[in-house]
Design an enzyme around this catalytic site. Structure first.
Site, mmCIF file in Angstrom:
data_model
loop_
_atom_site.group_PDB
_atom_site.id
_atom_site.type_symbol
_atom_site.label_atom_id
_atom_site.label_comp_id
_atom_site.label_asym_id
_atom_site.label_seq_id
_atom_site.Cartn_x
_atom_site.Cartn_y
_atom_site.Cartn_z
ATOM 1 N N SER A 158 -1.485 -31.267 -22.813
ATOM 2 C CA SER A 158 -2.300 -32.460 -21.716
ATOM 3 C C SER A 158 -1.603 -34.215 -22.192
ATOM 4 O O SER A 158 -0.035 -34.071 -21.506
ATOM 5 C CB SER A 158 -3.423 -32.645 -22.057
ATOM 6 N N ASP A 252 -4.197 -25.180 -12.525
ATOM 7 C CA ASP A 252 -4.028 -26.883 -13.074
ATOM 8 C C ASP A 252 -3.669 -27.853 -12.018
ATOM 9 O O ASP A 252 -2.508 -27.508 -11.740
ATOM 10 C CB ASP A 252 -3.439 -26.483 -14.703
ATOM 11 N N HIS A 282 -6.708 -25.429 -16.690
ATOM 12 C CA HIS A 282 -6.215 -26.835 -17.573
ATOM 13 C C HIS A 282 -6.516 -26.747 -18.659
ATOM 14 O O HIS A 282 -8.390 -26.476 -19.073
ATOM 15 C CB HIS A 282 -6.477 -28.167 -16.502
#
Length: 311
Positions: A158, A252, A282
């Protein structure tokens, strides 16, 4: 690109996560940070075994940075993977990603140095970038301090995936440390509100309001947002960066941005493996009860081992 439905194990994990709403205020953020620290330390007590872990500090541009070194259960020296955690640049820590880093160490045969960096909104861009690159420079200059053999890779998920990508870009442009490989797990790069992944999947783990709040915390101006060292998709040429693995998740909102960066790498001649886990969400590689998380970690670890010549 898409699956018909979210993997049942990931869906169950998502339902548990949704019990704790994302804070959108400084007070709520501080409270969540305070609560998550001891909870994660408790949860990490029986993590996957590795040869050894060493908690230490390393020098950063504005003070010492906390770091945890994970060593394989083997004789060194080892290639070193410098890892940056996710959390939208405002959350996350060494503790939140302990489970992932332990598995990455076990599967890759590499030492993993997980590095904490300054978080927004207290420390907006470019603080996290400066810390990330300083950590890579320090590892390159002090391989003996991390049982290193001189080979370096960067990895992250991320926001940490974006930092890993930026560190690779900075090293290439500044004639900095030689980075052998970069592993970018659902990186927070190239996000556009008009992307199908944002339109279709905002609200699954990350809502539009969450992403906007992260953006407001991290960036102080539009000029910063357009900086290649904030988001490498802004770079005109990434041809000099290390070979890459880019992992995305089908459900995501960040999926299309990560895919676009993988395509940008390929266009500029960078050897790149792209894989989309179509039924995942995610952050799935930190979900302990999701079998596909272990599969993805093993795949990424295999790429790192191959690039760094570990069996």
């Amino acid at each position: 690109m898409n699956a018909d439905r979210i993997d049942p194990q990931a869906k169950a994990a998502l339902e548990r996560q949704q019990r704790i709403p994302m804070p959108h205020s400084r007070y709520g953020l501080k409270l969540l940070r305070l609560l998550s620290g001891p909870l994660m330390r408790l949860r990490n007590r029986n993590g996957p075994p590795v040869g050894r872990t060493i908690d230490r500090t390393i020098p950063g541009p504005a003070g010492d940075l906390d770091a945890r070194l994970y060593l394989p259960d083997a004789s060194g020296p080892f290639p070193t993977v410098v890892f940056f955690h996710g959390g939208g640049y405002v959350l996350g820590s060494i503790e939140t990603h302990d489970w992932l880093c332990r598995h990455l160490t076990r599967e890759s045969g590499c030492a993993v140095l997980s590095v904490d960096y300054r978080l927004a909104p207290e420390y907006p861009f470019p603080a996290a970038v400066e810390d990330a690159y300083a950590a890579v420079e320090w590892v390159a200059a002090h391989p003996e301090a991390v049982a290193g053999d001189g080979q370096i890779a960067v990895a992250g998920d991320s926001a940490g995936g974006a930092l890993a990508a930026v560190a690779a870009l900075m090293a290439a442009e500044r004639d900095g440390p030689e980075i052998e490989y970069q592993a970018l797990c659902y990186p927070s790069v190239g996000i556009d509100a008009d992307q199908p992944s944002v339109r279709e999947h905002a609200g699954i783990v990350l809502g539009e309001d969450d992403m906007e709040w992260f953006r407001e915390c991290y960036y102080e101006s539009e000029i910063h947002e357009r900086n290649p060292y904030a988001d490498p998709t802004n770079a005109g040429d990434v041809s000099g960066v290390a070979p890459a693995t880019v992992v995305t998740a089908g459900f995501d909102p960040l999926r299309d941005g990560g895919k676009a960066y993988a395509e940008q790498l390929v266009r500029d001649g960078v050897p790149t493996r792209y894989e989309n886990y179509a039924d995942m969400i995610h952050g799935f590689m930190t979900l302990r009860d999701v079998d596909r998380a272990r599969d993805a970690i093993a795949d990424v670890a295999g790429d790192l081992a191959d690039a760094l010549e570990r069996d």
